[in-house]
Each structure stands twice: as C-alpha cells, then as structure tokens.
Design a protein around this motif. Structure first.
Motif, PDB file in Angstrom:
ATOM      1  N   CYS A 133       0.843  -1.183   0.000  1.00  0.00           N
ATOM      2  CA  CYS A 133       0.000   0.000   0.000  1.00  0.00           C
ATOM      3  C   CYS A 133       0.891   1.250   0.000  1.00  0.00           C
ATOM      4  O   CYS A 133       0.668   2.191  -0.769  1.00  0.00           O
ATOM      5  N   VAL A 154       1.058   4.232  -2.848  1.00  0.00           N
ATOM      6  CA  VAL A 154       0.877   5.663  -2.549  1.00  0.00           C
ATOM      7  C   VAL A 154       2.119   6.448  -2.993  1.00  0.00           C
ATOM      8  O   VAL A 154       2.006   7.530  -3.584  1.00  0.00           O
ATOM      9  N   ARG A 192       2.100   9.382  -5.694  1.00  0.00           N
ATOM     10  CA  ARG A 192       2.594  10.755  -5.440  1.00  0.00           C
ATOM     11  C   ARG A 192       3.509  11.202  -6.566  1.00  0.00           C
ATOM     12  O   ARG A 192       3.449  12.341  -7.023  1.00  0.00           O
ATOM     13  N   THR A 243      -6.308   3.881  -1.799  1.00  0.00           N
ATOM     14  CA  THR A 243      -7.227   4.925  -2.297  1.00  0.00           C
ATOM     15  C   THR A 243      -7.518   5.972  -1.208  1.00  0.00           C
ATOM     16  O   THR A 243      -7.847   7.094  -1.525  1.00  0.00           O
ATOM     17  N   GLU A 244      -7.341   5.595   0.048  1.00  0.00           N
ATOM     18  CA  GLU A 244      -7.594   6.542   1.141  1.00  0.00           C
ATOM     19  C   GLU A 244      -6.655   7.736   1.080  1.00  0.00           C
ATOM     20  O   GLU A 244      -7.069   8.858   1.350  1.00  0.00           O
ATOM     21  N   THR A 245      -5.377   7.471   0.758  1.00  0.00           N
ATOM     22  CA  THR A 245      -4.396   8.561   0.816  1.00  0.00           C
ATOM     23  C   THR A 245      -3.787   8.905  -0.541  1.00  0.00           C
ATOM     24  O   THR A 245      -3.054   9.873  -0.640  1.00  0.00           O
ATOM     25  N   SER A 246      -4.099   8.125  -1.569  1.00  0.00           N
ATOM     26  CA  SER A 246      -3.482   8.386  -2.865  1.00  0.00           C
ATOM     27  C   SER A 246      -3.958   9.710  -3.454  1.00  0.00           C
ATOM     28  O   SER A 246      -5.158   9.971  -3.501  1.00  0.00           O
ATOM     29  N   PRO A 247      -3.018  10.551  -3.919  1.00  0.00           N
ATOM     30  CA  PRO A 247      -3.437  11.792  -4.577  1.00  0.00           C
ATOM     31  C   PRO A 247      -4.082  11.518  -5.940  1.00  0.00           C
ATOM     32  O   PRO A 247      -4.791  12.364  -6.475  1.00  0.00           O
TER      33      PRO A 247
END
Ligand code: NIG
Ligand code: FE
Length: 412
Positions: free
Chosen positions: A127, A131, A135, A169-173
């Motif tokens: 994960c 991410v 980024r 998907t929670e933190t991906s820009p």
C-alpha cells in the motif's frame, strides 16, 4: 463555494465524452485569455472572466493566480503495474551490458523476481509503495491511474496486491482504478495449465466477491497464455462483472488484438507486433489501442506500436506509461507523450487526446474525466508553459507547476 483560476496563458483540451478516432484525435479546443471556475470539485465555467454569470460570480471566494501557466486535463494513465515490491535495477544494468529481457527472464529474473519480492512484502508495505508511486505520478500530472495485480501469482498474494490498491485509495493523490492480472504469468513453482483453472475457479470469484477489481487482464503471448486460455479467463472475468482488457501482441503477433476486439475488451495494450488484420479489427471495434512507447524505449527496442497506421485506420488510440520495475520504470505521462510524438510520429494534439480523453474512455470514465469542460470533475494540470505544444517541444523536464484532482490541489 467556487475557485477562480486566472492568468492562464492557454487552456487546451479535447472535447466531449466520446472517444476520438482518426482526424478527430487532433481536434483540441484551445481557449486563449480565459479563466476556469471550479465549484464542488467540478468545472463550473471556462471562458472569458467577464462572461461569468452573476450567480456563479456570487459564489467565488478564492482566487488562484496561474502566473501564465497552460491548463490541460489531468493525465489518465490507463496501464500500470504499480503494486510491486523491490526494483530490478541490476537486471536493467545487465540489459545495458547486452543481455536481453527474455534471457534475464529465462535465468529466473524478470517477472519472477518481482513476484518473489512482492510475495515477501506485507499488504501495508505494498500500500505504501502504491501511494509513493501515485505521489510521483501526481507530480508529473497524472490524476487517474489504472493499477493492477499480477506479481502475486497465487490466491493470497493476488488478493494482497488488490487489497493494497484499495487501502491506498484513502491517501493516494491519484484516483486508482483496480484490475486483476492474475494471468500475468504462470507461477514460477508450477507452470502447468492448472493455474488457468485456479484463476477461473478460485481467484476471479474471490476478487469479484470482495469487489477488488473493475477490470480483468491477460498476457496473451508465446510461451505465456494462449489465445484460448486468454479467451476463457476474460470470459470468466466478464461473467463476474469485470470488463476485459488484454496485453496483446507485445513481444510477438498472436492475433491478440482481434481476440480483444471480439471480446469487446475495453483495451488491447502494447501492440508492438500487431498485424494489419489486428489493426482492422480494432478500428472496427470499441476496443481502445492502448500504446505504451516507454516500454519500447526502456527495452531499447526499435519496435514501436504502429500508431500512425492505427490512427489512420480509425482505431481509438490511448497512451499509458506501463509503469513497472522491469520493462518501463517511469511514472511520467509527459515522457509517454514525448515518445509517442517523437518516436511513433503522433502529433502533440493526438498525444494529448490519447493521454486524457481516450484513456478515460477505456476506463469507462469519459463522462466524468478526460477533458476540461463544464460538469466534469476538476482534474487539471497547470504547465509551466505558454501553450500545449511545449508538452513535447520542451522535453525531458517536468513542466508541471500544479495539479488538481476533484478541485483540490494534489501536487504543486
Ligand atoms: O507490461 N507484459 C508483461 N508485463 C509487463 C512487464 C512486467 C515486468 O517485467 O515486470 C509489461 O511490459
Ligand atoms: Fe503491462
């Protein structure tokens, strides 16, 4: 509440939600001396500042000075392999000394070495890798990317890759669109055809049950999956609600493009060895020819997909990075566009449409993303450039000044 982006030197975008073919691929809408208004994460206005309607004007609370940047739609990378662990820089170095990709694969390297590293990694590590790559993608202008499994090659590790994408998907820009590529290769420990049955009977049903993938892919290639196996796997995926895509005609002509078209696949990808009949089949279909010129470049091959022939025949052409540790270690859609133009002889306009709207179409998202138009999600790249031609003209640098996804800055 709305945001006004002013002081743009140009806005360049394909138009509409329908994929572009033939001459339409190069028809961009170019706005000069215009502004963009974004409200609720979507484009609310594009045009002269003086033409903004009163009701919209009343909601403007923020103002962003683009300082002469050119705005283009956020790039859509519709083919990547980003949930991987480890790198293959020493294999790359061996290739530089003359060994080929196939020789390295035959000696236990290649996909198998990334499979070992990916199996050894935890879901959390994968994960984090997704991410981190997302980024980097955002810094280079990508706002939506497809992300696939295919380095697990057993039930648990394929699921682990797909769960890592979901968790990311929670933190991906970058917006992540997941795909199952259990049929990337045969597991190194058992290259028997039993693997095809396991994919059909165990892996795809489990992936569907956990709703882990929107698409399903197969690498149809000599020495990997046959057309018959590819057909069976993609039909099984489709029955479970996963739209087919296919790695087709990458290292040899297996008539993969025709198979993809016959299955109404969303895309047939790579196509370095596509035949004239394959080109005709794609042209007559809704299957996108997804071209990945960074792979040819990185493998130091002279062989690029026949982009001009595909465009002239009327196929829907898109561009992607193929980001993976073996055959294309880049997150940069700018690089893909530069290679498409300078090596495959696409025009800059064609490359931009292929890297945005047509990729969005293949991900079944062209109603929402892929162009700068009122109503679509506000995914936008501000380029440090006076006009869109600089995307290729000013090559080898990162032109991105800022990137927004759904109206929020995700990279600057
Ligand atoms: O898209 N076609 C096969 N798969 C990848 C390469 C994967 C790898 O080398 O790890 C590709 O080129
Ligand atoms: Fe690939």
């Amino acid at each position: 509440m709305a945001l006004l982006i002013r002081n743009l030197s140009q806005i360049a975008t394909p138009a509409g939600s329908a994929p572009k073919r033939g001459k339409k691929l190069r028809e961009l809408v170019v706005h000069e001396q215009s502004v963009i208004v974004i409200r609720d994460g979507r484009f609310a206005f594009i045009g002269r500042e003086s033409d903004i309607g009163d009701s919209l004007r009343a909601t403007l609370i923020e103002d962003f000075d683009a300082r002469g940047a050119t705005a283009v739609p956020g790039f859509v990378d519709s083919h990547t392999h980003i949930p991987f662990a480890g790198f293959r820089e020493s294999e790359f170095n061996r290739r530089l000394q003359g060994e080929t990709y196939s020789e390295i694969a035959a000696s236990g390297g290649g996909i198998a070495s990334t499979v070992r590293a990916t199996r050894a990694a935890s879901e959390e590590e994968l994960c984090g890798n997704v991410v981190a790559r997302a980024r980097m993608m955002a810094r280079y202008g990508t706002t939506t990317t497809e992300a696939k499994s295919g380095y697990g090659l057993n039930l648990e590790d394929e699921l682990k890759q797909l769960r890592a994408i979901r968790a990311a998907t929670e933190t991906s820009p970058v917006r992540l669109i997941p795909m199952c590529l259990a049929a990337h290769e045969f597991p190194p420990e058992d290259r028997s055809a039993a693997w095809v049955e396991r994919i059909i009977d165990e892996i795809l049903p489990r992936v569907a049950e956990e709703k882990l993938a929107v698409f399903c892919d197969v690498f149809v290639e000599k020495g990997v999956f046959t057309r018959e196996q590819g057909d069976a796997i993609l039909r099984a995926g489709a029955r479970l609600g996963m739209t087919p895509r296919m790695h087709a005609d990458e290292l040899s002509d297996t008539d993969g493009a025709s198979l993809a078209a016959s299955l109404d696949a969303a895309s047939a990808d790579h196509l370095m060895h596509i035949s004239d009949s394959g080109i005709a089949a794609l042209a007559a279909s809704n299957t996108v020819a997804n071209l990945l010129p960074a792979t040819s470049f990185f493998l130091m091959s002279d062989r690029y997909a026949p982009a001009r022939k595909l465009i002239e025949a009327g196929a829907i052409v898109s561009l992607s990075t193929d980001c993976n540790p073996g055959s294309s270690m880049t997150e940069s859609m700018q690089t893909a566009m530069q290679l498409a133009t300078l090596q495959m002889k696409m025009t800059v306009e064609e490359s931009l449409t292929a890297a945005t709207l047509n990729g969005a179409h293949s991900l079944r998202m062209a109603n929402e993303i892929g162009s700068i138009e009122v109503g679509k999600r506000a995914d936008i790249v501000l380029l440090d450039a006076p006009n869109y031609l600089h995307l290729v003209y000013h090559f080898g640098v990162n032109l991105v000044r800022a990137v927004m996804r759904d109206g929020q800055f995700v990279a600057a």
